[in-house]
Design a protein around this motif. Structure first.
Motif, short mmCIF file in Angstrom:
data_model
loop_
_atom_site.label_atom_id
_atom_site.label_comp_id
_atom_site.label_asym_id
_atom_site.label_seq_id
_atom_site.Cartn_x
_atom_site.Cartn_y
_atom_site.Cartn_z
N LEU A 1 0.83 -1.20 0.00
CA LEU A 1 0.00 0.00 0.00
C LEU A 1 0.87 1.26 0.00
N ALA A 2 1.95 1.24 0.77
CA ALA A 2 2.84 2.40 0.83
C ALA A 2 3.69 2.53 -0.42
N PHE A 3 4.13 1.40 -0.96
CA PHE A 3 5.05 1.42 -2.10
C PHE A 3 4.36 1.84 -3.39
N TYR A 4 3.17 1.31 -3.64
CA TYR A 4 2.53 1.54 -4.93
C TYR A 4 1.71 2.83 -4.97
N GLY A 5 1.05 3.19 -3.87
CA GLY A 5 0.21 4.39 -3.94
C GLY A 5 -0.97 4.16 -4.88
N PRO A 6 -1.64 5.27 -5.32
CA PRO A 6 -1.30 6.67 -5.03
C PRO A 6 -1.87 7.20 -3.71
N MET A 7 -2.67 6.42 -2.99
CA MET A 7 -3.19 6.94 -1.72
C MET A 7 -2.06 7.32 -0.77
N ILE B 1 5.04 6.25 6.40
CA ILE B 1 4.95 5.78 5.01
C ILE B 1 6.33 5.40 4.48
N ASP B 2 7.35 6.19 4.80
CA ASP B 2 8.70 5.86 4.34
C ASP B 2 9.19 4.55 4.95
N TRP B 3 8.84 4.31 6.25
CA TRP B 3 9.26 3.05 6.89
C TRP B 3 8.56 1.87 6.23
N LEU B 4 7.25 1.99 6.02
CA LEU B 4 6.52 0.91 5.37
C LEU B 4 7.04 0.68 3.95
N ASP B 5 7.38 1.74 3.27
CA ASP B 5 7.89 1.65 1.90
C ASP B 5 9.24 0.94 1.86
N SER B 6 10.13 1.32 2.77
CA SER B 6 11.52 0.86 2.69
C SER B 6 11.82 -0.40 3.49
N TYR B 7 11.14 -0.58 4.63
CA TYR B 7 11.56 -1.63 5.56
C TYR B 7 10.53 -2.74 5.80
N ALA B 8 9.25 -2.46 5.62
CA ALA B 8 8.26 -3.49 5.93
C ALA B 8 8.40 -4.72 5.03
N ARG B 9 8.98 -4.52 3.86
CA ARG B 9 9.15 -5.67 2.94
C ARG B 9 10.10 -6.72 3.50
N ILE B 10 10.93 -6.34 4.49
CA ILE B 10 11.84 -7.32 5.09
C ILE B 10 11.07 -8.45 5.76
N ALA B 11 9.77 -8.23 6.00
CA ALA B 11 8.94 -9.29 6.59
C ALA B 11 8.91 -10.54 5.72
N VAL B 12 9.30 -10.42 4.45
CA VAL B 12 9.34 -11.61 3.60
C VAL B 12 10.31 -12.64 4.16
N GLN B 13 11.31 -12.18 4.93
CA GLN B 13 12.26 -13.13 5.53
C GLN B 13 11.56 -14.08 6.51
N VAL B 14 10.51 -13.60 7.15
CA VAL B 14 9.73 -14.47 8.04
C VAL B 14 9.18 -15.65 7.26
N PHE B 15 8.64 -15.38 6.08
CA PHE B 15 8.06 -16.45 5.28
C PHE B 15 9.12 -17.38 4.72
N LEU B 16 10.27 -16.85 4.37
CA LEU B 16 11.35 -17.70 3.88
C LEU B 16 11.81 -18.67 4.96
N VAL B 17 12.03 -18.17 6.16
CA VAL B 17 12.50 -19.03 7.25
C VAL B 17 11.43 -20.05 7.62
N ILE B 18 10.18 -19.60 7.76
CA ILE B 18 9.10 -20.54 8.07
C ILE B 18 8.94 -21.57 6.96
N GLY B 19 9.12 -21.13 5.71
CA GLY B 19 9.04 -22.08 4.59
C GLY B 19 10.05 -23.20 4.73
N GLY B 20 11.29 -22.86 5.08
CA GLY B 20 12.31 -23.88 5.28
C GLY B 20 12.00 -24.76 6.48
N PHE B 21 11.51 -24.15 7.54
CA PHE B 21 11.14 -24.88 8.77
C PHE B 21 10.10 -25.95 8.48
#
Length: 380
Positions: free
Chosen positions: A41-47, A59-79
């Motif tokens: 939502l933060a990355f694509y806009g336009p809202m 908004i800048d934090w969600l844009d730049s850093y929230a995507r790191i949450a994908v690491q949670v799914f990668l680790v859980i996927g391996g688990f």
């Protein structure tokens, strides 16, 4: 987990312990899934472009850093892959093609339905706005590449925001499957229970020290195997029946290559993956148990996390377009649109899970002649 609302120690029965372990996984998936929706939502806009005027830090934090949450799914996927393919650290893979086909049939049918929804959402949104987040009508070859999970490799534009992750998840699962099958074949000629863990550690080290530092590899499994492999090792290390010395070696295998890689080239995404892997080990071995009632809603969100991941982008796209067309460009009103898109994504995920993911899972289970439960980690 006990029906009592009180906290219980991890000294209770293995079933209680196991229930909490996977309740914790659902909690991680719940948090990470929300961050991924908010990131897009933060990355694509336009809202978010309007909301940034009154909440730039958020908004800048969600844009730049929230995507790191994908690491949670990668680790859980391996688990969870290790739980399925190598629960004791030795291979249970006898027919790798069948295992990979089963995984493909779990991932791809709902992904293709969501892809069709994304195509429709782009066509709908284009009636109300012009924006870079709207994809052009896909070609037949582009759709075929998505169906084969080859779109990133062949250079086709992704139709939906998370399409890349479905392809990477399948690649990682296939890579682990083949590694376990090969080590299983070798181990049958002699007692080598250490072989598969050793090769996973080598793969993690190669990923963290080389592949993950080179963006040219980001369409291929080796780029992400560091995080995925940490999840695999975490599954083996969490086993309470293992000798303490073996557990210590596995924990060292988690920490040493990762910390060394971070000292050479610090990447916050890898640091997050290490924290998640360590948390899975600690919670599995020493976690406190909460009541089943308290975890019911968390388990529900954990179950629908893949569906939320699949459908949130088309939902957010349509809501963005509607607010461009019908709502004044005032930051507070557009912030309400972001909240609406977030809530609508969760609702759409629940509906998609009930009427698309579950029926397709049953069909694929019937087609492959087996009864394994669906274990697909959500992602960005």
């Amino acid at each position: 987990m006990s029906g009592s609302p009180a906290l219980h120690s991890s000294s209770h029965s293995p079933d209680h312990h196991r229930n909490f372990q996977f309740g914790f996984i659902d909690l991680l998936k719940l948090i990470a899934a929300q961050l991924i929706v908010l990131h897009h939502l933060a990355f694509y806009g336009p809202m978010s472009d309007h909301v940034r005027l009154i909440a730039p830090t958020l908004i800048d934090w969600l844009d730049s850093y929230a995507r790191i949450a994908v690491q949670v799914f990668l680790v859980i996927g391996g688990f969870l892959a290790a739980k399925s393919l190598s629960p004791q650290g030795t291979s249970t893979v006898a027919d790798p093609l069948r295992v990979m086909w089963r995984r493909y049939m779990k991932l791809v049918p709902p992904f293709l339905v969501a892809t069709v929804l994304a195509v429709g959402a782009s066509a709908w949104a284009s009636l109300w706005m012009t924006h870079y987040s709207i994809s052009a009508m896909p070609t037949a070859l582009q759709l075929a590449a998505h169906a084969l999970l080859l779109h990133s490799i062949l250079g086709y534009e992704s139709i939906s925001a998370g399409a890349w992750y479905v392809a990477i998840d399948f690649q990682l699962y296939a890579l682990l499957t083949m590694l376990l099958w090969l080590t299983g074949g070798i181990a049958r000629r002699g007692a080598m229970p250490w072989l598969a863990p050793l090769l996973v550690v080598v793969g993690v080290s190669a990923s963290l020290l080389y592949f993950n530092r080179n963006a040219a590899w980001d369409a291929w499994a080796p780029y992400f195997f560091g995080s995925y492999g940490l999840g695999v090792i975490a599954w083996w290390a969490r086993d309470l029946s293992r000798r303490p010395g073996v557990v210590a070696l596995l924990i060292a295998a988690l920490l040493v290559p990762t910390v060394y890689a971070l000292t050479i080239d610090f990447r916050s995404r890898i640091a997050v993956a290490l924290v998640v892997a360590c948390a899975l080990v600690l919670v599995s071995r020493h976690g406190m148990l909460l009541s089943r009632q308290r975890f019911a809603w968390i388990r529900s969100f954990g179950r629908i996390s893949y569906s939320i991941f699949l459908v949130h982008f088309p939902v957010c796209l349509v809501v963005n377009a509607a607010f461009v067309r019908f709502v004044p460009a005032r930051p507070l009103l557009q912030a309400g649109g972001m909240v609406l898109a977030w809530a609508a994504s969760l609702l759409a995920g629940a509906i998609f899970y009930r009427f698309v993911e579950i029926p397709l899972s049953r069909l694929s289970t019937r087609a492959s002649g087996q009864g394994l439960a669906l274990q697909v980690p959500a992602a960005a």
